[in-house]
Design an enzyme around this catalytic site. Structure first.
Site, mmCIF file in Angstrom:
data_model
loop_
_atom_site.group_PDB
_atom_site.id
_atom_site.type_symbol
_atom_site.label_atom_id
_atom_site.label_comp_id
_atom_site.label_asym_id
_atom_site.label_seq_id
_atom_site.Cartn_x
_atom_site.Cartn_y
_atom_site.Cartn_z
ATOM 1 N N GLU A 17 -4.353 -74.797 48.339
ATOM 2 C CA GLU A 17 -5.259 -74.541 47.224
ATOM 3 C C GLU A 17 -4.450 -74.379 45.938
ATOM 4 O O GLU A 17 -3.953 -73.284 45.652
ATOM 5 C CB GLU A 17 -6.050 -73.250 47.473
ATOM 6 C CG GLU A 17 -6.961 -73.314 48.660
ATOM 7 C CD GLU A 17 -8.137 -72.356 48.498
ATOM 8 O OE1 GLU A 17 -9.272 -72.820 48.528
ATOM 9 O OE2 GLU A 17 -7.910 -71.154 48.309
ATOM 10 N N HIS A 66 -4.949 -65.746 50.027
ATOM 11 C CA HIS A 66 -5.713 -66.477 49.006
ATOM 12 C C HIS A 66 -5.114 -66.158 47.634
ATOM 13 O O HIS A 66 -4.630 -65.050 47.406
ATOM 14 C CB HIS A 66 -7.189 -66.045 49.067
ATOM 15 C CG HIS A 66 -8.059 -66.895 48.192
ATOM 16 N ND1 HIS A 66 -8.152 -66.672 46.834
ATOM 17 C CD2 HIS A 66 -8.849 -67.963 48.456
ATOM 18 C CE1 HIS A 66 -8.970 -67.589 46.319
ATOM 19 N NE2 HIS A 66 -9.399 -68.380 47.291
HETATM 20 P P1 PGA Z 1 -13.758 -73.016 44.553
HETATM 21 O O1 PGA Z 1 -12.917 -71.885 45.329
HETATM 22 O O2 PGA Z 1 -14.315 -73.940 45.561
HETATM 23 O O3 PGA Z 1 -14.822 -72.233 43.822
HETATM 24 O O4 PGA Z 1 -12.802 -73.677 43.626
HETATM 25 C C1 PGA Z 1 -12.076 -72.219 46.388
HETATM 26 C C2 PGA Z 1 -11.354 -70.982 46.839
HETATM 27 O O5 PGA Z 1 -11.043 -70.120 46.004
HETATM 28 O O6 PGA Z 1 -11.074 -70.822 48.043
#
Ligand code: PGA
Length: 262
Positions: free
Chosen positions: A169, A97
């Site tokens: 992401e 992540h």
């Molecule tokens: P968010 O986070 O939905 O608050 O943008 C997503 C993540 O960090 O996996």
């Protein structure tokens, strides 16, 4: 794209909720949510809640994920948690992540070792990749995605690649980052194509078609349907909006609806 891939909807609670709070949340959600085969709902609580929730959870309704794990099975690593220690609690583990990469300085090499450790312990790694704001501005999105993917999968054999889930992401779209803005469907579609292209080259075309690719970054119940309708996107990794059980439940219902339309 018509395919047989499942939809994965993952609540990443990050460093929120005590075990008691996590348990109350699960109770609330479990009373409301009717599972369907094509949508896999996954909760990723903090490490301290895993045991409690694993005893409470109905695994036909929800599965559990850890948010991280170490790359060794045992050893002298004070404060760390290994995949061997958690494998009886969870089915999935989030690896790489962006908060692990940029707050805790995890390198591509560490992430590759963690992906391998997860697989070795029978867990499905959810490998997160995504470019930073700076990389995006410099036109380096493709290179960043390619590098993180190549490195993250460097220890994954052709035999094991079907055990991996990829989560795209973009760092600049994650709600906790200053000035975060949601990514556009077009950008996301481009990146999932890029990921599949890389997988096809590294493994084969069928593997590229089969692999599940999720999107994460500022998703909420108002935007979930749009993201789930993007070609090649098989689910969502949700941070902030997953902290409210009602909202997460609404997103799960949306996912059921979108999947039925396909
Ligand atoms: P968010 O986070 O939905 O608050 O943008 C997503 C993540 O960090 O996996």
């Amino acid at each position: 794209m018509d395919n047989n891939r499942k939809t994965y909807i993952i609540a990443n609670w990050k460093m929120n909720f005590t075990p008691g709070e996590a348990s109350l949340y699960l109770n609330k959600l479990a009373n409301r949510y009717q599972p369907v085969r094509k949508v896999q709902a996954i909760l990723a609580p903090g490490m301290v809640s895993l045991q409690t929730l694993s005893l409470q959870i109905n695994r036909r309704q929800f599965k559990l994920a850890a948010q991280n794990c170490h790359w060794q099975d045992y050893g002298s690593y004070t404060g760390e948690v290994s995949p061997t220690q958690i494998r009886s609690f969870v089915d999935y583990v989030i690896i790489g992540h962006s908060e692990r990469r940029y707050v805790f300085n995890e390198t591509d090499k560490i992430i590759a070792q963690k992906v391998a450790a997860a697989i070795r312990n029978g867990l499905t790694p959810i490998l997160c990749i995504g470019e930073t704001e700076l990389e995006r501005r410099d036109g380096e999105t493709k290179a960043a995605i390619y590098d993180q993917l190549a490195a993250g999968l460097s220890q994954v054999s052709a035999e094991d690649i079907d055990k991996v889930i990829i989560a795209y992401e973009p760092v600049w779209a994650i709600s906790s980052n200053k000035g975060a803005k949601p990514a556009s469907p077009l950008d996301i579609e481009e990146v999932q194509k890029l990921i599949r292209k890389h997988i096809a080259r590294r493994y084969d075309a069928q593997t590229a078609e089969n692999i599940s690719i999720l999107y994460g970054g500022s998703v909420n119940k108002d935007t979930a349907a749009g993201y789930l309708s993007i070609d090649g996107i098989d689910g969502l990794l949700i941070g902030n909006a997953s902290l409210i059980a009602d909202q997460f439940c609404a997103i799960l219902e949306i996912a059921k609806g979108v999947k039925n339309e396909r």
